[in-house]
Design an enzyme around this catalytic site. Structure first.
Site, PDB file in Angstrom:
ATOM      1  N   LYS A  77       0.843  -1.209   0.000  1.00  0.00           N
ATOM      2  CA  LYS A  77       0.000   0.000   0.000  1.00  0.00           C
ATOM      3  C   LYS A  77       0.872   1.251   0.000  1.00  0.00           C
ATOM      4  CE  LYS A  77      -1.534   1.492   4.073  1.00  0.00           C
ATOM      5  NZ  LYS A  77      -1.085   2.843   4.409  1.00  0.00           N
ATOM      6  N   ASN A  78       1.925   1.257   0.830  1.00  0.00           N
ATOM      7  CA  ASN A  78       2.746   2.462   1.002  1.00  0.00           C
ATOM      8  C   ASN A  78       3.726   2.701  -0.131  1.00  0.00           C
ATOM      9  OD1 ASN A  78       1.303   2.955   3.243  1.00  0.00           O
ATOM     10  ND2 ASN A  78       2.872   2.324   4.697  1.00  0.00           N
TER      11      ASN A  78
ATOM     12  N   CYS B 204      -4.354  12.770  13.846  1.00  0.00           N
ATOM     13  CA  CYS B 204      -4.478  11.344  13.486  1.00  0.00           C
ATOM     14  C   CYS B 204      -4.400  10.543  14.780  1.00  0.00           C
ATOM     15  CB  CYS B 204      -3.320  10.990  12.561  1.00  0.00           C
ATOM     16  SG  CYS B 204      -3.056   9.232  12.360  1.00  0.00           S
TER      17      CYS B 204
ATOM     18  N   ARG C 247       1.295  14.352  13.411  1.00  0.00           N
ATOM     19  CA  ARG C 247       1.689  14.118  12.003  1.00  0.00           C
ATOM     20  C   ARG C 247       1.548  15.362  11.120  1.00  0.00           C
ATOM     21  NH1 ARG C 247      -0.603   8.477   9.926  1.00  0.00           N
ATOM     22  NH2 ARG C 247       1.191   8.640   8.546  1.00  0.00           N
TER      23      ARG C 247
ATOM     24  N   ASP D 254       5.370   0.377  12.004  1.00  0.00           N
ATOM     25  CA  ASP D 254       4.142  -0.279  11.530  1.00  0.00           C
ATOM     26  C   ASP D 254       4.067  -1.742  11.941  1.00  0.00           C
ATOM     27  OD1 ASP D 254       3.959   1.567   8.366  1.00  0.00           O
ATOM     28  OD2 ASP D 254       3.536   2.139  10.438  1.00  0.00           O
TER      29      ASP D 254
ATOM     30  N   ARG E  54      -8.323  -0.772   5.210  1.00  0.00           N
ATOM     31  CA  ARG E  54      -7.568   0.283   4.549  1.00  0.00           C
ATOM     32  C   ARG E  54      -6.245  -0.227   3.996  1.00  0.00           C
ATOM     33  NH1 ARG E  54      -6.493   5.579   7.639  1.00  0.00           N
ATOM     34  NH2 ARG E  54      -5.402   5.779   5.637  1.00  0.00           N
TER      35      ARG E  54
END
Ligand code: EPZ
Length: 433
Positions: free
Chosen positions: A22-23, A120, A125, A308, A400
């Site tokens: 995803k990133n 967030c 952030r 993460d 997500r």
């Protein structure tokens, strides 16, 4: 809102395949804004953030095809017509990575209007480093009504030293610099594999980049970029999540379609805990049998231990013998999952940016609440070893960034199902009148 119902106790056995990252996919989709030709991306994960990115680009005037069926995991993007170089609050508030369009838009069109992302769950952030970098490249920046507006006839090459290592900051300014007039040198850059993957795509589009994946990146700006075809790298965080799932459940799992090189810090830490691994090409085999022992971990920028993976490691730490100290150095509020695990019987004490996790504690099933993407993944892991049926609410967070996680885990033995909100019951006909 969908929920997951998970009955714990099954070791995970078999092979689970990892999706695209995803990133890496998000910045690569934003990079299509830099050319009026077609960009085709393969191995795109079928996750909700990709849908949001698609909406973002289409709202600007781009044509974005997300492949299905045989073309599943492929996206074809053409940004020849960009009528509205704007990322609205509605979209940015659902996905902060929307701010990745700022650099490419001002570089390509000379103007960008992007909503500021706001707070967030895991931390403040801010995007101040993105903005400072663009100013270094000659953009005029104004911020009002919750939007940042950047203008430049043509960006100029410059020297950027990031005060702090920022992944999307590095990506955003890399995309700005490739069309700038002259040379740009960026120092203290993020070295994440996703940054290098973006640079690989940009190079295929004709950009002149040196040093991507290191802390110093040099860019020689070009006047125009062309279209390209590019395959997105595997998702190292999804792979890491499955690796820990196997270790926690005492399973024997092959995680395929990943890049073991990208899992270095994680596998080293898990070997310290006693997890057994073998690597073979694009797969890692995890054998979680035998007692696991505690280990301390501190999150760092790549190639250090990824933030993460912190929540998932915390779930493992509740199931190893001894006390593990988990230190979160990247985000100031990334322990929301701890209290939910305590509800399941875990012994975790939070002291500022440190979590002291005493193991091994048997977990019992409970109703728990997901607060962000990786926190929800850690609750799935805890539920896989808990006694009884855990119900995880707000799994939209996990959708997500994880593609059909319940099907993938069921495929290797997990007892797990998704229950959706019953469709609103239609009022009986009479009442409808
Ligand atoms: C990227 O976020 C990832 N997101 C995050 O993954 C990941 O947690 C993070 O990098 C760190 O690895 C994407 O790639 C889309 P940062 P990013 O800028 O780029 C501060 C997931 O779960 N900072 O590297 O937003 C910031 O507050 C997500 O998939 C500033 O102060 O993170 C943080 O403390 C969550 N000013 C630190 O730097 C800035 O302008 C690192 O953040 C930018 C960042």
């Amino acid at each position: 809102m969908d929920k997951f119902v998970i009955r714990g106790g099954n070791p995970l056995v078999g092979t689970v395949r990892v999706s695209g990252a995803k990133n890496a996919a998000l910045p690569c989709m934003a990079a299509a804004l830099l050319t009026d030709e077609t960009v085709t991306l393969e191995n795109i994960p079928d996750v909700r953030d990709i849908q949001t990115e698609r909406k973002l680009l289409v709202a600007m005037g781009a044509e974005v095809e997300l492949g299905y069926g045989r073309a599943h995991h492929r996206t074809v993007i053409n940004c020849a017509k960009l009528e509205k170089p704007e990322a609205t609050y509605d979209l940015v508030k659902t996905m902060r990575a929307s701010t990745l369009v700022l650099g490419p838009l001002v570089a390509r069109t000379g103007h960008a209007r992007v909503s500021l992302p706001g707070g967030c769950a895991i931390g403040a952030r801010p995007i101040d480093l993105h903005i400072k970098g663009l100013e270094k490249l000659g953009a005029t920046i104004t911020t009002e009504h919750g939007y940042v507006e950047a203008r430049a006839d043509r960006l100029k090459g410059g020297h950027i030293v990031f005060e702090k290592i920022t992944v999307t900051g590095t990506e955003d300014l890399l995309m700005a610099a490739v069309l700038a007039d002259g040379e740009t040198v960026m120092e203290n850059c993020a070295r994440e594999p996703e940054v290098a993957d973006l640079a690989a795509l940009l190079s295929k589009m004709g950009a002149k980049i040196e040093g991507a994946g290191t802390s110093t990146i040099k860019v020689h700006g070009v006047a125009k970029l062309r279209g390209a075809r590019h395959r997105i790298i595997p998702d190292r965080i999804e792979a890491g999540t499955f690796v820990i799932a196997a270790a926690m459940t005492g399973g024997d799992l092959i995680v395929s379609g990943c890049d073991p090189k990208h899992l270095g810090a994680l596998t080293a830490k898990l070997q310290e805990c006693g997890v057994k691994f073998t690597e073979n090409g694009d797969s890692v085999r995890v054998m979680g049998d035998g007692p696991l022992r505690c280990a301390d971990v501190s999150t760092e920028e790549y190639p250090g231990f990824p933030t993460d993976m912190q929540a998932q490691f915390m779930a493992l730490a509740t199931q190893v013998d001894g006390t593990s100290v988990v230190t979160e150095n990247i985000f100031e509020n990334r322990f929301m999952h701890a209290q939910e695990m305590v509800r399941m019987g875990a012994n975790i004490r939070i002291e500022g940016r440190r979590a002291i996790v005493r193991g091994k504690t048997p977990l019992s099933a409970a109703a728990v609440l997901a607060s962000d993407l990786r926190a929800s993944a850690s609750l799935v892991l805890a539920a896989l070893v808990a006694d009884g049926e855990t119900i995880i609410d707000r799994v939209y967070h996990i959708d997500r960034g994880y593609e059909r996680i319940e099907e993938k885990l069921k495929g290797v033995g997990a007892q797990m199902r998704r229950i959706g909100e019953m469709l609103p019951r239609k009022a009986p006909l009479a009442q409808q009148a």
